[in-house]
Write a protein that holds these residues in place. Structure first.
Motif, PDB file in Angstrom:
ATOM      1  N   MET A  60     -35.870 -22.297  -7.348  1.00 52.34           N
ATOM      2  CA  MET A  60     -35.806 -22.066  -5.904  1.00 52.34           C
ATOM      3  C   MET A  60     -36.626 -20.850  -5.515  1.00 52.34           C
ATOM      4  O   MET A  60     -36.657 -19.858  -6.239  1.00 52.34           O
ATOM      5  N   SER A  61     -37.243 -20.939  -4.354  1.00 49.80           N
ATOM      6  CA  SER A  61     -37.879 -19.750  -3.798  1.00 49.80           C
ATOM      7  C   SER A  61     -36.766 -18.825  -3.315  1.00 49.80           C
ATOM      8  O   SER A  61     -35.614 -19.248  -3.147  1.00 49.80           O
ATOM      9  N   SER A  62     -37.082 -17.568  -3.077  1.00 44.51           N
ATOM     10  CA  SER A  62     -36.074 -16.608  -2.610  1.00 44.51           C
ATOM     11  C   SER A  62     -35.470 -17.049  -1.284  1.00 44.51           C
ATOM     12  O   SER A  62     -34.269 -16.915  -1.051  1.00 44.51           O
ATOM     13  N   THR A  63     -36.305 -17.606  -0.414  1.00 45.04           N
ATOM     14  CA  THR A  63     -35.834 -18.061   0.886  1.00 45.04           C
ATOM     15  C   THR A  63     -34.887 -19.242   0.737  1.00 45.04           C
ATOM     16  O   THR A  63     -33.852 -19.307   1.398  1.00 45.04           O
ATOM     17  N   ALA A  64     -35.235 -20.185  -0.144  1.00 50.48           N
ATOM     18  CA  ALA A  64     -34.382 -21.348  -0.387  1.00 50.48           C
ATOM     19  C   ALA A  64     -33.037 -20.911  -0.948  1.00 50.48           C
ATOM     20  O   ALA A  64     -31.976 -21.422  -0.551  1.00 50.48           O
ATOM     21  N   LYS A  90     -41.191 -17.200   7.916  1.00 54.71           N
ATOM     22  CA  LYS A  90     -40.819 -16.915   6.537  1.00 54.71           C
ATOM     23  C   LYS A  90     -40.637 -18.195   5.721  1.00 54.71           C
ATOM     24  O   LYS A  90     -40.333 -18.155   4.532  1.00 54.71           O
ATOM     25  N   LEU A  91     -40.813 -19.330   6.404  1.00 51.41           N
ATOM     26  CA  LEU A  91     -40.610 -20.626   5.774  1.00 51.41           C
ATOM     27  C   LEU A  91     -41.427 -21.667   6.540  1.00 51.41           C
ATOM     28  O   LEU A  91     -41.458 -21.645   7.765  1.00 51.41           O
ATOM     29  N   SER A  92     -42.070 -22.581   5.804  1.00 58.23           N
ATOM     30  CA  SER A  92     -42.834 -23.639   6.474  1.00 58.23           C
ATOM     31  C   SER A  92     -41.884 -24.751   6.909  1.00 58.23           C
ATOM     32  O   SER A  92     -40.840 -24.968   6.268  1.00 58.23           O
ATOM     33  N   PRO A  93     -42.195 -25.489   7.980  1.00 57.26           N
ATOM     34  CA  PRO A  93     -41.309 -26.564   8.452  1.00 57.26           C
ATOM     35  C   PRO A  93     -41.001 -27.622   7.385  1.00 57.26           C
ATOM     36  O   PRO A  93     -39.865 -28.066   7.264  1.00 57.26           O
ATOM     37  N   LYS A  94     -42.022 -28.018   6.596  1.00 58.41           N
ATOM     38  CA  LYS A  94     -41.785 -29.045   5.576  1.00 58.41           C
ATOM     39  C   LYS A  94     -40.850 -28.532   4.487  1.00 58.41           C
ATOM     40  O   LYS A  94     -39.926 -29.233   4.057  1.00 58.41           O
ATOM     41  N   ASP A  95     -41.078 -27.297   4.033  1.00 57.17           N
ATOM     42  CA  ASP A  95     -40.187 -26.699   3.034  1.00 57.17           C
ATOM     43  C   ASP A  95     -38.761 -26.608   3.579  1.00 57.17           C
ATOM     44  O   ASP A  95     -37.796 -26.841   2.853  1.00 57.17           O
ATOM     45  N   ALA A  96     -38.645 -26.272   4.848  1.00 56.73           N
ATOM     46  CA  ALA A  96     -37.335 -26.158   5.497  1.00 56.73           C
ATOM     47  C   ALA A  96     -36.601 -27.496   5.452  1.00 56.73           C
ATOM     48  O   ALA A  96     -35.386 -27.544   5.221  1.00 56.73           O
ATOM     49  N   GLY A  97     -37.333 -28.606   5.670  1.00 59.80           N
ATOM     50  CA  GLY A  97     -36.734 -29.931   5.622  1.00 59.80           C
ATOM     51  C   GLY A  97     -36.185 -30.262   4.243  1.00 59.80           C
ATOM     52  O   GLY A  97     -35.103 -30.854   4.114  1.00 59.80           O
ATOM     53  N   ALA A 128     -30.435 -30.338  -5.793  1.00 60.98           N
ATOM     54  CA  ALA A 128     -31.294 -29.150  -5.857  1.00 60.98           C
ATOM     55  C   ALA A 128     -32.034 -29.114  -7.198  1.00 60.98           C
ATOM     56  O   ALA A 128     -33.209 -28.750  -7.270  1.00 60.98           O
ATOM     57  N   PHE A 129     -31.340 -29.528  -8.267  1.00 57.53           N
ATOM     58  CA  PHE A 129     -31.957 -29.537  -9.603  1.00 57.53           C
ATOM     59  C   PHE A 129     -33.087 -30.569  -9.676  1.00 57.53           C
ATOM     60  O   PHE A 129     -34.163 -30.300 -10.211  1.00 57.53           O
ATOM     61  N   PHE A 130     -32.843 -31.766  -9.136  1.00 53.31           N
ATOM     62  CA  PHE A 130     -33.858 -32.821  -9.194  1.00 53.31           C
ATOM     63  C   PHE A 130     -35.048 -32.539  -8.275  1.00 53.31           C
ATOM     64  O   PHE A 130     -36.133 -33.088  -8.480  1.00 53.31           O
ATOM     65  N   LEU A 131     -34.839 -31.659  -7.284  1.00 53.39           N
ATOM     66  CA  LEU A 131     -35.942 -31.296  -6.392  1.00 53.39           C
ATOM     67  C   LEU A 131     -36.604 -29.977  -6.810  1.00 53.39           C
ATOM     68  O   LEU A 131     -37.398 -29.409  -6.071  1.00 53.39           O
ATOM     69  N   ARG A 132     -36.284 -29.515  -8.035  1.00 49.77           N
ATOM     70  CA  ARG A 132     -36.768 -28.189  -8.455  1.00 49.77           C
ATOM     71  C   ARG A 132     -38.285 -28.126  -8.618  1.00 49.77           C
ATOM     72  O   ARG A 132     -38.876 -27.050  -8.563  1.00 49.77           O
ATOM     73  N   ASN A 133     -38.918 -29.277  -8.823  1.00 49.00           N
ATOM     74  CA  ASN A 133     -40.375 -29.281  -9.006  1.00 49.00           C
ATOM     75  C   ASN A 133     -41.137 -29.515  -7.712  1.00 49.00           C
ATOM     76  O   ASN A 133     -42.355 -29.704  -7.729  1.00 49.00           O
ATOM     77  N   TYR A 134     -40.408 -29.503  -6.598  1.00 45.76           N
ATOM     78  CA  TYR A 134     -41.097 -29.644  -5.308  1.00 45.76           C
ATOM     79  C   TYR A 134     -42.016 -28.428  -5.114  1.00 45.76           C
ATOM     80  O   TYR A 134     -41.579 -27.280  -5.276  1.00 45.76           O
ATOM     81  N   PRO A 135     -43.288 -28.664  -4.754  1.00 47.88           N
ATOM     82  CA  PRO A 135     -44.234 -27.534  -4.610  1.00 47.88           C
ATOM     83  C   PRO A 135     -44.059 -26.786  -3.282  1.00 47.88           C
ATOM     84  O   PRO A 135     -44.682 -27.119  -2.283  1.00 47.88           O
ATOM     85  N   TYR A 136     -43.190 -25.789  -3.284  1.00 49.70           N
ATOM     86  CA  TYR A 136     -42.985 -24.993  -2.075  1.00 49.70           C
ATOM     87  C   TYR A 136     -44.276 -24.279  -1.677  1.00 49.70           C
ATOM     88  O   TYR A 136     -45.019 -23.808  -2.542  1.00 49.70           O
ATOM     89  N   GLN A 137     -44.513 -24.221  -0.392  1.00 50.72           N
ATOM     90  CA  GLN A 137     -45.703 -23.528   0.116  1.00 50.72           C
ATOM     91  C   GLN A 137     -45.571 -22.040  -0.155  1.00 50.72           C
ATOM     92  O   GLN A 137     -44.518 -21.446   0.077  1.00 50.72           O
ATOM     93  N   GLU A 138     -46.616 -21.480  -0.693  1.00 48.35           N
ATOM     94  CA  GLU A 138     -46.600 -20.047  -1.009  1.00 48.35           C
ATOM     95  C   GLU A 138     -46.634 -19.229   0.283  1.00 48.35           C
ATOM     96  O   GLU A 138     -47.600 -19.265   1.028  1.00 48.35           O
ATOM     97  N   ILE A 139     -45.554 -18.515   0.528  1.00 50.69           N
ATOM     98  CA  ILE A 139     -45.488 -17.617   1.686  1.00 50.69           C
ATOM     99  C   ILE A 139     -45.640 -16.199   1.155  1.00 50.69           C
ATOM    100  O   ILE A 139     -44.999 -15.829   0.167  1.00 50.69           O
ATOM    101  N   PRO A 140     -46.465 -15.390   1.758  1.00 49.32           N
ATOM    102  CA  PRO A 140     -46.606 -14.006   1.305  1.00 49.32           C
ATOM    103  C   PRO A 140     -45.252 -13.311   1.245  1.00 49.32           C
ATOM    104  O   PRO A 140     -44.349 -13.630   2.023  1.00 49.32           O
TER     105      PRO A 140
END
Length: 306
Positions: free
Chosen positions: A80-84, A111-118, A161-173
């Motif tokens: 997970m990203s820190s935001t997630a 701090k989060l992209s709309p797609k990542d938020a979904g 959450a475990f099965f979605l762990r390889n989802y490529p989250y958008q890199e946010i600074p």
């Protein structure tokens, strides 16, 4: 002008609803009162404080504090990203639709992209634990059944959450340590924003309770009536389960379905909250169906050992 069959269907249904409203005025009036009572006794006390708390924590950069714990534990297992992780942790304690409120705020603050938020929204969906425990205790006298149903519901979110762990989250600074606003400024802003969101939730709950009441005039079978009510408005369905005369297995099956799918009322509440920031809703809806299906299977297995 091109005719739209869908429009005609909605017009017809609305007119039927208006006729029923006049014909059963007292019944529907009591339904509105019941919706307001449910909201102010259960929903408002559990959601309003958490809306305020989440805004205050965000203002004072609590997300940066959680980042250390995420690096040590969750990032290794769930990636997970820190935001997630921040949304997931707060959702565990506050439930839904608080998770949608928090997610929307993070998207608004870039701090989060709309797609990542979904995606994050799809696996951070928990009913408020205190509300869920109290409600299920009134349905089942056996606390072992209550705990089992809650564990099934919560565990499946972790599994997703475990099965979605390889989802490529958008890199946010990295989130900058901005200067925090004064407590009174944050509190005033949070109260104003929270009340607007809660009023929308109240309206949605009342609408679906009215819809359930209207459908109940045509569906007399208690099991079918309870099922339809639970799929439309989870709390209403759970309330009907209390007086439903059937065995614990079937009650548990319906309970799993209601608290996993959450009902179209909560779906509408979440969609209303996130619509302004264009967070895709399809991920949330799809995972609710999968969650409901898996929870039913888990309950069938678990019931043999209860």
């Amino acid at each position: 002008m091109k005719k739209n069959p869908k429009n005609n269907i909605f017009i017809a249904l609305t007119l039927i609803f208006v006729i029923l409203l006049f014909k059963n005025n007292t019944l529907f009036k009591n339904c509105v009162i019941e919706g307001c009572t449910l909201f102010f006794k259960t929903v408002f006390p559990s959601l309003f404080p958490m809306f305020i708390v989440s805004d205050i924590l965000m203002n004072y950069q609590f997300i940066n504090i959680l980042e250390y714990l995420n690096t040590k534990i969750f990032k290794k297992i769930f990636k997970m990203s820190s935001t997630a992780f921040y949304i997931f942790v707060l959702s565990l304690f506050s439930g839904t639709p608080t998770n949608a409120y928090i997610t929307k705020n993070l998207v608004e603050e870039k701090k989060l992209s709309p797609k990542d938020a979904g995606i994050i929204l799809s696996y951070s969906c928990f009913l408020n634990p205190l509300f869920l425990y109290n409600m299920l205790t009134t349905i089942f006298n056996d606390k072992k059944i209550v705990i089992t149903l809650i564990l099934i519901n919560y565990s499946l979110n972790f599994i997703m959450a475990f099965f979605l762990r390889n989802y490529p989250y958008q890199e946010i600074p990295s989130i900058k340590k901005e200067e925090s606003k004064s407590f009174t400024t944050v509190l005033a802003y949070s109260i104003n924003r929270s009340i607007n969101t809660l009023l929308s939730i109240l309206g949605t709950i009342i609408f679906y309770l009215l819809l359930c009441e209207g459908i109940s005039l045509f569906i007399k079978n208690p099991i079918l009536n309870c099922t339809v009510n639970g799929l439309l408005e989870a709390t209403g369905g759970l309330s009907k389960l209390i007086n439903l005369h059937t065995n614990f297995f079937f009650k548990g099956l319906l309970t799993s379905l209601f608290i996993s799918f959450l009902g179209f009322s909560i779906h509408t509440q979440i969609k209303n909250i996130i619509s302004d920031v264009k967070i895709p809703f399809k991920y949330f809806f799809t995972t609710r169906i999968i969650h409901a299906f898996l929870s039913a299977i888990c309950w069938v297995v678990a019931s043999y050992y209860l």
